[in-house]
Every structure is written in C-alpha cells, then in structure tokens.
Design an enzyme around this catalytic site. Structure first.
Site, mmCIF file in Angstrom:
data_model
loop_
_atom_site.group_PDB
_atom_site.id
_atom_site.type_symbol
_atom_site.label_atom_id
_atom_site.label_comp_id
_atom_site.label_asym_id
_atom_site.label_seq_id
_atom_site.Cartn_x
_atom_site.Cartn_y
_atom_site.Cartn_z
ATOM 1 C CD GLU A 1 -1.810 -2.390 1.346
ATOM 2 O OE1 GLU A 1 -0.655 -2.695 1.723
ATOM 3 O OE2 GLU A 1 -2.707 -3.230 1.193
ATOM 4 C CG HIS B 1 -9.685 -8.288 6.742
ATOM 5 N ND1 HIS B 1 -8.976 -9.055 7.621
ATOM 6 C CD2 HIS B 1 -9.028 -8.366 5.558
ATOM 7 C CE1 HIS B 1 -7.938 -9.608 7.004
ATOM 8 N NE2 HIS B 1 -7.943 -9.196 5.746
#
Lengths: 351, 396
Positions: A84, A153
């Site tokens: 990321e 998540h």
C-alpha cells in the site's frame, strides 16, 4: 502511466457511445453503482486509471472492478503488489504529474501502511510547495464490519482521516452517492478519500434517472421528523432508517441526517435539524473514543448548546477489536435496538 | 436590577425618582422597583450624573442595567448595587424570606433531598429550556420536569408560559402572596437542604431588663418608649461582637464575616408571608434610635418603601414570636447567613434563686447556626453572653 493517442481516441468514443445510449437501470446494487461510477470516469477522462490489489484479473476484492480490465485494458486497470505504501505513493506521483489516479485500498485497515503517503505527502504537497503542486488523487477504501471478516478487516477508520487537514472524506451511504460521488471527487484538485462500506455493496437502491451528479459538501436529510435527530453516515444510515421506523410505531418521529462527508463536516445541516428536534443521537460505527461522533458532539456543545433540550447521545461500536463470531460481531457494532433505545430515552415522559 | 435577596430573579421599575442628567450620590434613592416583596426603593451606589435606561413596567432580570452613571473617574458605569450577600449560584433562591413560624412550617413540609453541604446539585434544566425560561422570566427551578431523566425541558417551560398567560397576575404594586410563598419555599428548602443546622437554647431571666424598661419608659415621651424587642436585638448585636463566626455569610464554601451587625428582623406581613429587612449597624446605635428605626422598618415592610440595601444587608436574623405566646422558636437560617436567633414569649415561670422558688419573667433564646461556620461550643458561649448582657440592660 500514460495513455496512447489511440487509447485516448478509443476512450472518448466509448464515453460518447455510453453517454448517449446507456440508460441507467432504475434499481441497482451499491456495488454496481460504484462500478458504473468508475466506468464513467474511465470513459470521460483518459487521464483516469484504477490501481490497487486484485483490481484487474480478480475483479476487485469486493467485485467492484469486475469486467473493467476487459473493457479498459491493463494500462488503465492496474494490478499492484501487496504494497500500500508503494502504490499509494505511485498514485500521488501520477496525480502530481497530471493524471487522475483512482487508487483502491482493499480495506481501510490496510491504509495504515499508506498513512505516511496520505498524511505526509498527499495532503501536504500543495501546502509545502506554495501551491505549485496539486494532488488530485482519489483513494477508494472498503470500510466497516458486519461480514465476519474479523479484526483486521472490519474497522471503521474514516473518522481518523477526518482529522487531517487537506483531505476530503466521503462516506457514500446510498446508491446515488456511490454512483456520483466519484466524479465530484475526481473534479476536486485535492486528495479525496471515499469509504465504501462492505455491507452496503450488496444492498439495492433506486436511482433517479433525473439525477446525474451530487455535491460532496452537504449532509442530507434522509427522513424528516420532529422528535429526535439521528445523525449518521455509511452503513449506520440504513440502521437509523430502520430505527426510525420502529420509533414511529411508538409515536416518536425521528429525523435522519446522512452526513455524507466527514471532512469538512456540514454542521449547518446538523444544527438545522437539531433546531427542529432539540434532541440528537449520533450513530457512528467507529469506536466512541476520539471519534467523528465525538467531534460532532463537541461542536454541538460548543456552538449549539442552547438548542439542546436533552443530553447528546451516541451509539458507537464497542471498544474492542471487531470479533469474528457472528453474534459477537453483531453485538460489537451499532444495532438498531441500541439506536431505538437511545432515541427513546431522550423523549419526554408521557404525561 | 439589584438582587434583593438570594431568591429574586426579576423585578420591575415602577417609578423613576430621578431624571436623566440629575446628579446622584451614593445612597440616593433613584427608583422604585416592584418585586414579590412589594415596592422597594432602589438606592444608587455611585456618584455622578445619572441616565435612566430601564423602561417603566418592564419585567427585567436581576443584573439588567437600570441606569448609567457618568462619574468623574469612570466615564460610564452601570449603576450596580453592591451585593453584600451576593446572590448565590442558584438564581431561584430569594425572598427576603426571613424566617419565622410560617417559614419554618413551609420548610418542614418540603421534602428536601439529603445533600452533603456544599454539594447541592443544580436542578436539571435542559439548555434549551433554560434559555426559553430566561427569555420569559420564568424560574425553571420552580417547574416540574418531564424530561426522560426528570429534567425540566422546553415543553415544561412552554406550559408555564401558557399558564401564566392564562392567568395574568395583578399585583398592583403590592407583593404577590403566591410569589412570596414560592420564594419563601425556595429559600427555606435550600436552607434545609444545604445548611447543617445545629440548635441551642437558653433560658434568660428578664426581671432586670423588664424593670429597667419600665423605669426608663416612665422618663420617655410616649412616642419614644422602648419595647423589649429592641433590647433583645441590641443584645444580640453586642454579643455577636465576640462571635464573628455567627455574623456573616457562607457562600461557595467560604465564610465571610460581616464587619458590622446588620440584624435582619423577621416581620410578618398582613396577608401572609414575611420579610426580614436589616437594621444597619445595630451595635453602634442607641436604643431610642433603634426603636424608631424598628418601628419605621415594620411600617415600611407592610406598606411599601423598603430600601434595597435593607433587603441585601442582613448578616444575621432575629425572629421574635413572643407576641404569639409560643415558648421558643427553632429557626431556619436564611441563606447565605449562618445564624438565626429566636425569642419566644416573655412569661412568668417558677425560678430557683438561691434555693428558693420565685416567680420570674423568662424568655427562651434559641440559636440556629450553620455547623459549617461554627460549632456548638461557640454557639453555647454566644447564648451565655446574650443572657449575661440582658442582665445589665442599662449597658445596652
């Protein structure tokens, strides 16, 4: 990253054809609305491209980009490594260089790896270069819990990003906003984050064919009422609307405000609602401590204290990592019953 | 608008006694203000050229500007009344309700929550209701709350406004018995809620005092004859010189001793209720003058014309229920004062003097005092001192 002249011509042609011939289905899923928004953007502007983990061949972790690789090719639908910090940085560089990147971060939980790029680079380049560099970057992230994806998540970190000057933080809760916020975000010269709630992807909603754009500045009244204002965003919006239905059965007329944008906050709309109802429950899937709900409560207390006829209440997630077990996860996130109870407790006692 | 007692929230200027441009000096009566205690003469505490600004007849909250005084040093200062016992945090406490029997009864009927001293919780009033109440000059603390948590909320205030509109009061310059009753209830409830009272009593032989009064009254014109009450008041003031902890005000957990004995005298009013305006500087005044001032105070309490300073000044209260024939009165302290001295009737009782039973006129003197400011030991010494002083009436 660049497009060839041929690709550009092709894109323009496709955009023209799509714009003239396609008529939006009246009812569609939030996921489909997100995809149509991306397709629109890719067709409308050759500088636009999508980049992220599994956005190409896999079609997106949540299926939002499925089919786009076939339609737009690997130069505009770019699969990245699981990195990321790296690909968000690439996005910033592309934006500075004149492109209009749409970076997808699979879930906002992973955006922590890209915090330095977002907070230290994307938001500050315009400031530190004296306005020489704009960063017209859009980052889409999935957010929230409710699908048993467990503690890494399932969190709601949009409130964190709403702390950062230089960012716009969008939280589409409706099919209409999912469909049209992206275009407004791309038109903004500064970095914009869009948080798409994972539970909303499968929900369906109606799209008014007459609407082709939305603003990214104003909160919106989703249901008028007189007795209490439920101020919320994201997946808590359908919960608040359900709570309002339950409250209506008790004769309590709840108003529901969808914030839509967490930064900058549209407090004017919230205060206007408070003036009507004098009571407010803020519903936020983030943790209560240091949350966007805390910010809203603080601003109401600072600026609108004398509008209040009852204490400000909040319904937030329990302050634990979101559990995996379905019943525990459900208990950890804001529930319709919690909202109903909070709103009811603020009502006058029956004479 | 001066707070003429801890429980006054609003007042109405009914007459201006000065006009714009007049020179005023400290102590001048400049206006007549109507309160639930009747019409009060408001004094100015600044010197200079006055410019009245408050309209006649408008109900104004305590603290509202009544006039500007352009002085020599300060170019423009709101004509402020000094708040000797500054009104305490609760806007609702008021009433010059000094106590005596009616107030005692009112307080004892009130179910006051048990609250530790100094920790009285502010009544729950929603911010919106508080603002609406202030705009409408309604005391929200007097309303019943219908909020989910028992708080006074907007609908409660709106209902009170509607009720008021439905039954307009007609006070016509006099005091409103209903308002006064409310104010007494508020002040006395606060007293019983916040003040840890202790009570002491002492039997005081009055033979010498009564004999002396009889003799001195023979020498005085009828208009200057003294009543026992004035002796008792003077004796209280003199005794207090040695007990400053009984003479002053306790506010915000801090006691402030009064530099002088301003004795509030409980005066019952025809039609019910009472006030307890002050006799100022009792210690230094001769009995004849005190008698004149007391008679004047009683007259003005009942007919109007009390001065603002008389309502705010008392540093201690004396209540005398002797005329009603009761033996003793156990008083309720008027906050923020810390003591109340009560006298029952003077009556002949058997008295043991040097082994023999003799008839003796006696009076029961009681002390109700705030245990936060003083202890029973000192209170007992005070009553003993009071008793001794009354044995030497010629020195009073």
């Amino acid at each position: 990253m660049s497009t060839t002249n041929a690709g550009l011509r092709e894109s323009l042609a496709a955009a023209a054809a799509g714009g003239a011939g396609a008529s939006a289905p009246l009812r569609l899923t939030y996921r489909e609305a997100c995809k149509q928004a991306l397709r629109d953007a890719l067709r409308a502007d050759p500088r636009t491209f999508v980049m992220g983990e599994d956005v190409g061949k896999y079609g997106g972790c949540y299926g939002v980009t499925k089919g786009l690789l076939d339609e737009f090719g690997p130069e505009r639908i770019v699969d990245t490594p699981l990195a990321e910090n790296g690909f968000t940085g690439v996005g910033i560089g592309a934006a500075v260089a004149g492109l209009r990147p749409i970076v997808e971060i699979m879930t906002c939980n992973f955006s922590l790896l890209a915090l330095d790029q977002i907070v230290n680079s994307a938001t500050k380049l315009a400031h530190m270069s004296g306005g020489q560099f704009a960063v017209p970057l859009v980052i889409r992230m999935a957010t929230g819990g409710g699908r048993q994806l467990a503690a890494q998540h399932s969190h709601s970190l949009e409130g964190w990003f709403a702390h950062i000057p230089g960012l716009k933080v969008l939280v589409p809760a409706t099919v209409e906003d999912a469909r049209f916020m992206l275009a407004a975000a791309l038109a903004d010269p500064n970095p914009v984050l869009i948080f798409e709630h994972i539970v909303l992807y499968n929900t369906e909603g109606d799209l008014d064919p007459g609407i082709t754009a939305v603003d990214i500045e104003r909160a919106k009244l989703r249901r008028p009422g007189r007795d209490v204002s439920l101020v919320t965003y994201g997946n808590s919006l359908p919960k608040c609307l359900a709570a309002a239905d339950q409250l209506a059965a008790d004769g309590i007329d709840a108003e529901v405000i969808d914030l839509r944008v967490l930064r900058p906050l549209d407090m004017a709309t919230v205060v206007a609602s408070l003036r009507r109802t004098r009571r407010v429950v803020i519903v936020d899937e983030g943790w209560k401590s240091g949350s966007i709900s805390a910010e809203i409560a603080a601003r109401l207390a600072e600026d609108s204290l004398y509008e209040l006829d009852a204490p400000i209440r909040r319904v937030c997630s329990r302050e634990v990592p979101v559990p995996y077990a379905a019943h525990l996860e459900e208990a950890a996130l804001p529930r319709v019953d919690d909202i109903v109870a909070a709103a009811r407790a603020l009502q006058p006692r029956k004479a | 608008m001066p707070a003429l007692g801890a429980d006054m929230a609003t007042g109405k200027v009914v007459e201006w006694l000065v006009k714009s441009g007049d020179h005023v000096k400290r102590g001048d009566v400049v206006a007549v203000v109507e309160t639930h205690k009747g019409a009060i003469d408001v004094e100015c505490f600044l010197a200079g050229i006055i410019e009245p600004v408050a309209p006649l007849g408008a109900e104004l909250p305590v603290g509202a500007v009544l006039a500007h005084v352009h002085g020599d040093r300060e170019s423009e200062t709101a004509a402020a009344m000094p708040p000797p016992p500054a009104p305490t945090a609760r806007s609702a406490q008021t009433l010059a309700a000094m106590m005596t029997a009616p107030a005692v009864a009112a307080a004892s009927r009130t179910e006051a929550p048990v609250t530790p001293p100094g920790a009285a919780a502010r009544a729950r009033v929603s911010p919106a209701a508080r603002r609406r109440a202030a705009e409408s000059r309604i005391d929200p603390d007097t309303l019943a709350g219908s909020g989910g948590d028992g708080a006074v909320i907007l609908v409660d205030v709106e209902a009170a406004i509607a009720a008021r509109a439905a039954s307009p009061r007609t006070t016509r310059g006099g005091f409103d018995p209903v308002l006064m009753r409310q104010a007494i209830a508020t002040a006395m409830s606060r007293s019983k809620r916040e003040i840890p009272h202790y009570y002491l009593a002492e039997t005081v032989p009055m033979r010498r005092a009564l004999d002396w009064l009889r003799e001195t009254n023979l020498e005085r014109p009828v208009t200057e004859r003294l009543l026992p009450a004035v002796l008792l008041i003077k004796a209280v003031a003199l005794a207090l010189r040695e007990f400053p902890e009984l003479n002053g005000w306790l506010e915000n957990d801090a006691f402030r001793a009064s530099p002088a004995a301003h004795v509030g005298v409980a005066i019952s009013l025809r039609g019910g209720g009472l006030v307890a305006p002050a006799l100022h500087d009792v210690t230094d005044k001769p009995l004849a003058r005190l008698m004149r001032e007391l008679a004047d105070l009683v007259r003005r309490s009942r007919t109007g014309g009390l001065r603002s300073s008389e309502l705010t000044a008392p540093s201690v209260t004396v209540t005398n229920l002797g005329d009603q024939g009761v033996q003793a009165v156990w008083g309720v302290i008027y906050p923020p004062q810390v003591a109340l001295v009560g006298f029952g009737g003077i009556a002949d009782r058997p008295w043991v003097d040097d082994g023999a039973i003799v008839p003796m006129p006696i009076v029961t003197a009681t002390l109700a005092a705030d245990h936060r400011a003083s202890d029973g030991h000192r209170g007992a010494l005070f009553l003993a001192r009071l008793r001794d002083l009354l044995q030497h009436p010629d020195t009073l």
